[in-house]
Scaffold this motif. Structure first.
Motif, PDB file in Angstrom:
ATOM      1  N   UNK A  92       7.235  55.339  73.288  1.00 31.46           N
ATOM      2  CA  UNK A  92       7.132  55.504  74.737  1.00 31.46           C
ATOM      3  C   UNK A  92       8.497  55.402  75.401  1.00 31.46           C
ATOM      4  N   UNK A  93       9.273  54.410  75.021  1.00 29.77           N
ATOM      5  CA  UNK A  93      10.597  54.240  75.620  1.00 29.77           C
ATOM      6  C   UNK A  93      11.500  55.427  75.311  1.00 29.77           C
ATOM      7  N   UNK A  94      11.429  55.940  74.075  1.00 33.83           N
ATOM      8  CA  UNK A  94      12.262  57.069  73.685  1.00 33.83           C
ATOM      9  C   UNK A  94      11.838  58.349  74.402  1.00 33.83           C
ATOM     10  N   UNK A  95      10.531  58.566  74.521  1.00 32.59           N
ATOM     11  CA  UNK A  95      10.033  59.782  75.161  1.00 32.59           C
ATOM     12  C   UNK A  95      10.383  59.825  76.636  1.00 32.59           C
ATOM     13  N   UNK A  96      10.499  58.651  77.283  1.00 31.35           N
ATOM     14  CA  UNK A  96      10.778  58.598  78.716  1.00 31.35           C
ATOM     15  C   UNK A  96      12.252  58.380  79.023  1.00 31.35           C
ATOM     16  N   UNK A  97      13.075  58.291  78.000  1.00 31.44           N
ATOM     17  CA  UNK A  97      14.518  58.245  78.215  1.00 31.44           C
ATOM     18  C   UNK A  97      15.071  56.911  78.662  1.00 31.44           C
ATOM     19  N   UNK A  98      14.394  55.808  78.366  1.00 29.66           N
ATOM     20  CA  UNK A  98      14.894  54.477  78.739  1.00 29.66           C
ATOM     21  C   UNK A  98      15.805  53.964  77.622  1.00 29.66           C
ATOM     22  N   UNK A  99      17.079  54.326  77.717  1.00 31.27           N
ATOM     23  CA  UNK A  99      18.015  54.027  76.634  1.00 31.27           C
ATOM     24  C   UNK A  99      18.209  52.530  76.415  1.00 31.27           C
TER      25      UNK A  99
END
Length: 659
Positions: A92-99
């Motif tokens: 989820x974090x990777x798909x939404x771009x939360x580096x």
């Protein structure tokens, strides 16, 4: 966003990864969030998955890093949490771009780097498809860090996540290109080049997708990595990537000359490949109209112009079919004999042009006139069914092409007499297949043929085609009923309006019963109004009477009634318009502004009026078309639409009987 207990399943490290060689790890400094991690942390995978509650799901979507502290003390390990698609918190974090959140999760649970969701996708798949370059770089750095700690060659092979495929056969590089993220794809290629040449379930490699997308830098990097890998060996690009080999076709479709040059420089043999439809590279370039690409291929070799496609056609036929005259000229300049080539139906380029239609194809006739100034044998050639280009233009209802073919010097007379294997001339085909419903393109095609053949029984040829009859109309006179009723309504309305205008004169009547505006200064304008109003009323009444006769049911009577009603109705409309203008000028003669305005719009109005109405209802009394009727024909042909040819013919509306 939770799943049932039955949906919980065991997750494990991907074991089915195959790789030819392993790329060495990056020598850059190790990111801070990785410095305290050990290789054993990578394999600390959970045995089961637990539904992710809505609070955690919302926090991951929002990029809330503070919730991670609470999750550390939770009874349920972070690695076990999954949503209803099997995505972990790292997915989820990777798909939404939360580096930043991605870094925190990896530092706490590095095993999630290898965790798959229920589509067999790992987090780098999700980040690549979404095109989050910073997240992809973070994931690549993490993978490189752990790769450097692996000593066993077998373990290194298992850890090459760049070649890991999901249920659709897509690697992370496929995912990036499907999302159209070329920079992200370039980052993945630099991390590991081997995935560039792997096919997915659809048989498409990332290299093919990069060519389609027009990513020159990306294609160069893929090919450069291949060259570095095969130093000292004979390089053959086609033998080193999977799936579709038609990279040149993809470059031609993308109309990218730079990529085309790069591919052919790397492996010239790819210029000889055929695509999945059996088309050669030159045929694809001709089909899409990519002149620069076609010239590029022709400059390398002209032998492919004589190479047949899977459907029996040649590149020159593809250019003619789509009306790409610039490509056609380039081919003929290099190989003049190309115009003699026939497809498997025995059709030359004029046959193809006649079938395809459209404005672009008419210039082919002009080209033929330049090449064959005295006698063009192509125009009379018959295919395997005995059809000439004129037959095919008629079958496909191409009135402009029919006009140009029948006006061709020195060939027209013989062309009109040629019969196909069913013993039919072009005119016979048109008369047999003309629909009873009024289809403008069909009527125009038949009318053009009649103007060329000038057969007996057609002493009067209406340019509108309104009274041209099909065989079915001769048997069923009721086919005219709707047309008669529509014209009858118009004629009745005109008669009613003009009658009312003649009774209630402009300006009214004085006490002695005379028209107030019929003064000496306005007398000419008043007479003009009355004259045009009377002509309009009388003409509309004549049209009404003729159309009443048309309702009697006799096909021949219907035909003759139209010939009288249409000119009468045209006269009525013209006179009613002139009467209106005279009436307006009569009542506003004291206002110069209105008079000037009427004078300004009168000329362009009548030009448009004549342009639209006269060709539709005019008739030619005699066997020959005069110049005026040629002009009417030209105007009507400009109104014909042939762009919807494929839809029109697929509907089955013009299937030729006996052909």
């Amino acid at each position: 966003m939770s799943v049932s207990v039955e949906q919980q399943r065991t997750r494990s490290l991907p074991l089915s990864l195959v790789i030819d060689c392993w790329a060495p790890p990056h020598t850059e400094s190790v990111p801070d969030f990785l410095t305290n991690l050990r290789l054993s942390d990578l394999y600390n995978l959970p045995g089961v998955s637990v539904p992710m509650n809505p609070k955690i799901f919302s926090a991951m979507r929002a990029g809330n890093i503070y919730l991670l502290e609470n999750m550390k003390t939770s009874v349920t390990p972070m690695t076990c949490l999954k949503n209803d698609k099997g995505d972990s918190v790292l997915h989820l974090a990777a798909a939404l771009g939360h580096d930043e959140l991605v870094e925190r999760i990896i530092s706490e649970c590095p095993s999630l780097l290898l965790e798959q969701n229920w589509k067999d996708q790992i987090p780098i798949h999700a980040a690549a498809y979404a095109g989050h370059l910073d997240v992809v770089k973070t994931l690549v750095a993490s993978i490189a860090y752990f790769s450097g700690k692996i000593l066993s060659e077998e373990e290194r092979e298992r850890f090459n996540v760049y070649v890991l495929k999901d249920i659709d056969g897509d690697t992370p590089l496929h995912a990036a290109l499907k999302g159209g993220h070329l920079e992200t794809a370039l980052c993945l290629v630099k991390a590991n080049h081997l995935a560039s040449f792997l096919q997915n379930n659809a048989g498409i490699s990332p290299l093919y997708m990069a060519v389609e997308a027009g990513g020159l830098a990306l294609v160069k990097e893929m090919l450069n990595s291949l060259s570095r890998n095969v130093q000292g060996q004979e390089s053959n690009l086609a033998s080193r990537f999977e799936g579709r080999k038609s990279l040149v076709h993809a470059a031609l479709k993308a109309k990218n000359t730079d990529i085309l040059n790069v591919i052919l420089h790397e492996d010239p043999s790819l210029g000889d490949e055929k695509d999945e439809e059996g088309r050669t590279c030159l045929s694809v370039g001709a089909f899409v109209g990519f002149r620069e690409g076609v010239c590029n291929l022709l400059d390398r070799s002209t032998s492919s112009v004589f190479e047949c496609n899977g459907d029996g056609s040649f590149p020159i036929h593809m250019a003619v079919e789509k009306g790409h005259m610039d490509v056609l000229v380039e081919m003929i300049i290099r190989c003049p004999d190309l115009i003699e080539l026939l497809n498997k139906q025995g059709q030359n380029i004029l046959h193809i042009a006649a079938k395809s239609g459209g404005y672009g194809h008419l210039t082919i006739i002009e080209l033929m006139k330049r090449l064959y100034r005295e006698n063009n044998h192509l125009i009379e050639e018959q295919d395997e069914d005995g059809n000439t280009p004129l037959h095919l233009a008629t079958i496909n209802w191409r009135p402009r092409m029919v006009r140009d073919l029948t006006k061709y010097p020195s060939n027209a007379t013989r062309l009109l007499k040629i019969q196909n294997k069913d013993g039919l001339r072009a005119l016979d085909i048109a008369e047999l297949n003309l629909q009873s419903n009024y289809i403008f393109r069909e009527r125009m095609t038949l009318m053009v043929l009649l103007s060329a053949y000038k057969p007996k029984g057609y002493d009067r040829i209406p340019p509108s085609g309104m009274t041209l009859r099909s065989r079915s109309e001769l048997a069923d006179p009721n086919k005219y009923k709707d047309r008669v009723n529509a014209l009858l309504v118009v004629a009745t309305l005109i008669a009613t309006i003009t009658f009312a205008a003649g009774i209630t004169l402009p300006g009214g009547l004085n006490s002695s019963g005379k028209a107030i505006l019929a003064t000496e200064s306005k007398y000419d304008m008043f007479v003009g109004f009355m004259l045009f109003d009377i002509i309009a009323m009388v003409s509309s009444i004549i049209a009404i009477i003729a159309l009443l006769w048309a309702q009697m049911g006799d096909p021949e009577l219907v035909h003759k009634a139209f010939r009288l009603a249409l000119p009468s109705l045209s006269m009525a409309l013209t006179s009613m318009t002139l009467a209106f203008q005279c009436g307006v000028m009569l009542t506003t003669s004291g206002n110069r502004f209105i008079l000037y305005f009427i004078g300004m719009i009168q000329i362009p109005f009548f030009f448009v009026f004549v342009l639209v109405l006269v060709p539709y209802v005019g008739q030619e009394y005699g066997r020959q078309f005069g110049r005026s009727m040629d002009m009417c024909l030209w105007i009507l042909l400009a109104l014909v639409t042939e762009d919807d040819a494929e839809t029109y013919h697929n509907s089955g509306s013009c299937q030729t009987r006996g052909l």
